[in-house]
Design a protein around this motif. Sequence first.
Motif, PDB file in Angstrom:
ATOM      1  N   ALA A   1       0.868  -1.272  -0.061  1.00  0.00           N
ATOM      2  CA  ALA A   1      -0.029  -0.008  -0.042  1.00  0.00           C
ATOM      3  C   ALA A   1       0.914   1.171  -0.144  1.00  0.00           C
ATOM      4  O   ALA A   1       0.581   2.324  -0.560  1.00  0.00           O
ATOM      5  CB  ALA A   1      -0.929  -0.054   1.099  1.00  0.00           C
ATOM      6  N   TYR A   2       2.090   1.099   0.695  1.00  0.00           N
ATOM      7  CA  TYR A   2       2.933   2.369   0.711  1.00  0.00           C
ATOM      8  C   TYR A   2       3.375   2.674  -0.777  1.00  0.00           C
ATOM      9  O   TYR A   2       3.459   3.950  -1.144  1.00  0.00           O
ATOM     10  CB  TYR A   2       4.151   2.202   1.688  1.00  0.00           C
ATOM     11  CG  TYR A   2       3.933   2.322   3.070  1.00  0.00           C
ATOM     12  CD1 TYR A   2       4.051   3.428   3.584  1.00  0.00           C
ATOM     13  CD2 TYR A   2       3.430   1.269   3.815  1.00  0.00           C
ATOM     14  CE1 TYR A   2       4.064   3.684   4.788  1.00  0.00           C
ATOM     15  CE2 TYR A   2       3.177   1.251   5.001  1.00  0.00           C
ATOM     16  CZ  TYR A   2       3.423   2.650   5.621  1.00  0.00           C
ATOM     17  OH  TYR A   2       3.151   2.744   6.930  1.00  0.00           O
TER      18      TYR A   2
ATOM     19  N   PHE B   1       0.227   4.165  -2.680  1.00  0.00           N
ATOM     20  CA  PHE B   1      -0.521   5.329  -2.340  1.00  0.00           C
ATOM     21  C   PHE B   1       0.425   6.342  -1.749  1.00  0.00           C
ATOM     22  O   PHE B   1      -0.128   7.588  -1.470  1.00  0.00           O
ATOM     23  CB  PHE B   1      -1.575   4.766  -1.177  1.00  0.00           C
ATOM     24  CG  PHE B   1      -2.760   3.914  -1.606  1.00  0.00           C
ATOM     25  CD1 PHE B   1      -3.712   4.427  -2.517  1.00  0.00           C
ATOM     26  CD2 PHE B   1      -2.743   2.631  -1.269  1.00  0.00           C
ATOM     27  CE1 PHE B   1      -4.670   3.787  -2.982  1.00  0.00           C
ATOM     28  CE2 PHE B   1      -3.649   1.963  -1.726  1.00  0.00           C
ATOM     29  CZ  PHE B   1      -4.922   2.466  -2.621  1.00  0.00           C
TER      30      PHE B   1
ATOM     31  N   THR C   1      -0.768  10.184  -2.131  1.00  0.00           N
ATOM     32  CA  THR C   1      -1.213  11.114  -0.792  1.00  0.00           C
ATOM     33  C   THR C   1      -0.491  12.432  -0.855  1.00  0.00           C
ATOM     34  O   THR C   1      -1.079  13.380  -0.285  1.00  0.00           O
ATOM     35  CB  THR C   1      -0.841  10.183   0.308  1.00  0.00           C
ATOM     36  OG1 THR C   1      -1.306   9.015   0.247  1.00  0.00           O
ATOM     37  CG2 THR C   1      -0.951  11.167   1.621  1.00  0.00           C
TER      38      THR C   1
ATOM     39  N   SER D   1      -7.449   9.309   5.938  1.00  0.00           N
ATOM     40  CA  SER D   1      -6.532   8.232   6.387  1.00  0.00           C
ATOM     41  C   SER D   1      -7.155   7.342   7.319  1.00  0.00           C
ATOM     42  O   SER D   1      -7.294   6.095   7.334  1.00  0.00           O
ATOM     43  CB  SER D   1      -5.260   8.620   6.756  1.00  0.00           C
ATOM     44  OG  SER D   1      -5.309   8.989   7.866  1.00  0.00           O
TER      45      SER D   1
ATOM     46  N   VAL E   1      -6.095  -2.596   2.298  1.00  0.00           N
ATOM     47  CA  VAL E   1      -6.855  -1.430   2.869  1.00  0.00           C
ATOM     48  C   VAL E   1      -6.285  -0.521   4.047  1.00  0.00           C
ATOM     49  O   VAL E   1      -6.293   0.722   4.208  1.00  0.00           O
ATOM     50  CB  VAL E   1      -8.429  -1.807   2.934  1.00  0.00           C
ATOM     51  CG1 VAL E   1      -9.399  -0.294   3.161  1.00  0.00           C
ATOM     52  CG2 VAL E   1      -8.895  -2.209   1.665  1.00  0.00           C
TER      53      VAL E   1
ATOM     54  N   ALA F   1      -3.389   1.117   3.391  1.00  0.00           N
ATOM     55  CA  ALA F   1      -3.525   2.396   2.448  1.00  0.00           C
ATOM     56  C   ALA F   1      -3.844   3.477   3.572  1.00  0.00           C
ATOM     57  O   ALA F   1      -3.428   4.575   3.385  1.00  0.00           O
ATOM     58  CB  ALA F   1      -4.760   2.072   1.748  1.00  0.00           C
TER      59      ALA F   1
ATOM     60  N   THR G   1      -0.601   4.337   5.424  1.00  0.00           N
ATOM     61  CA  THR G   1       0.370   5.189   4.417  1.00  0.00           C
ATOM     62  C   THR G   1      -0.215   6.496   4.299  1.00  0.00           C
ATOM     63  O   THR G   1       0.758   7.424   4.386  1.00  0.00           O
ATOM     64  CB  THR G   1       0.180   4.486   3.011  1.00  0.00           C
ATOM     65  OG1 THR G   1       0.441   3.095   2.991  1.00  0.00           O
ATOM     66  CG2 THR G   1       1.070   5.173   2.058  1.00  0.00           C
TER      67      THR G   1
END
Length: 416
Positions: A65-66, A69, A73, A89, A118, A121, A124
């Motif tokens: 996820a990093y 996203f 972000t 977030s 999820v 995310a 992140t």
Amino acid sequence: MATQTKQSAALTSPGFVIPFITVTALFFIFGFITNLNMALVPHLRNIFALPYAWAMLAESAFFLAYFVFASPTSKLIETIGYKRTMVVSLFIQVVGCLLFVPAAKLVSFPLFLAAVFVVGAGVTALQTSANPYVSILGPADSSSIRLNLAQAFNSIGGTIAPLVAGAYILTDSAKLTPAAIADTVRGPYILIAAALLILGVAVAFSHLPHIAQTQEFRPGKEGDPVLSRSIWSYSHTVLAAIGIFLYVGVEVGLASIAVNYFKSQGMSSAKTASFLVSLYWFVALVGRLLGSWILTKVKAGKLLGIVGFAATALVIVSMLTSGNVAIWSLVLCGFFNSVMFPNIFTLGIKGLGPMTSKGSGLIMTACVGGAVVPYLLGALADKVGIQGSFVLPALCYLYIAYYGMWGSKPLRTVTA
């Protein structure tokens, strides 16, 4: 020069104390959530009878996820600001936690991974917004100290998470069915979802001042040639991203495999092993509190080099010994991990000025190391055993030591 002095005075005013406390509390959240996720590795091994490499996919899903996203972000922060990004977030994490309910009911490994992704995310987005926000809530010279203090609350959350996992999620009972084992995650994650929802509403109504990250050194103006530069032209930032990739990977990998490792060294109870993982995070908390003071005496790069070499030595000792010595050598790695993230991060964004958001996005994207390194560690453990696989963490720590001592020196800043 006058503008810069005024900005510096404003950032050190008492008006920023409450925002710092508020955002620091969020560090507790992603420390707790991240480390609770690590506890799922031995849990998923029990439910689905997985090899280490496959069980480590829980970490891979989280830290993937990093990669996906972190950069978006950064754009989101530029569009809606830090505060709203933090609120978004938290709500994303609520959705992820609630996905654990059907995952447990259906005993579905893919759905477990989707829920983890999820949640990742949301974490992140929280990390990408909270880390630079804390870094620029005061003078640049004290950013490492400020971030170390905030990261201490990350460690508090991380210390508590294995205790919660040991008490409510992990089980030593061989008589339970996979469905019964899977069901143990439902209650804790429903409660966490409720707490995150309340926290998200609270942050939404709190007062967090808008701070333009482009004013860390000087304002960025439309048409400014600095803003058209590639972040890849700043070697200390790129090397920091590699450092974060390896640091997150090794810290997560060791914590994720620790329960199984401790049991292989003669510890019979998963709950006792989970308690030792909690100590791994507790000594990281102690290290961060000490690190904030040490940073007033020692430069961030030098300190990073020292702890990198020390962690390398501990991993090698754990590889070459057995029993209590091997166990405690690994636990103590948490102490030296403590100051790595905040120091790599602040050294990596040093001198970026108007490009701070780009640097932060790149560095946070590199947290995908938490998806790659633990999987490689697990695959290596399947082939040569857990102790033999520790050659990978040793190499990761050596690179971090190199970055602190030599690679963190900026060859270029926004003014050069």
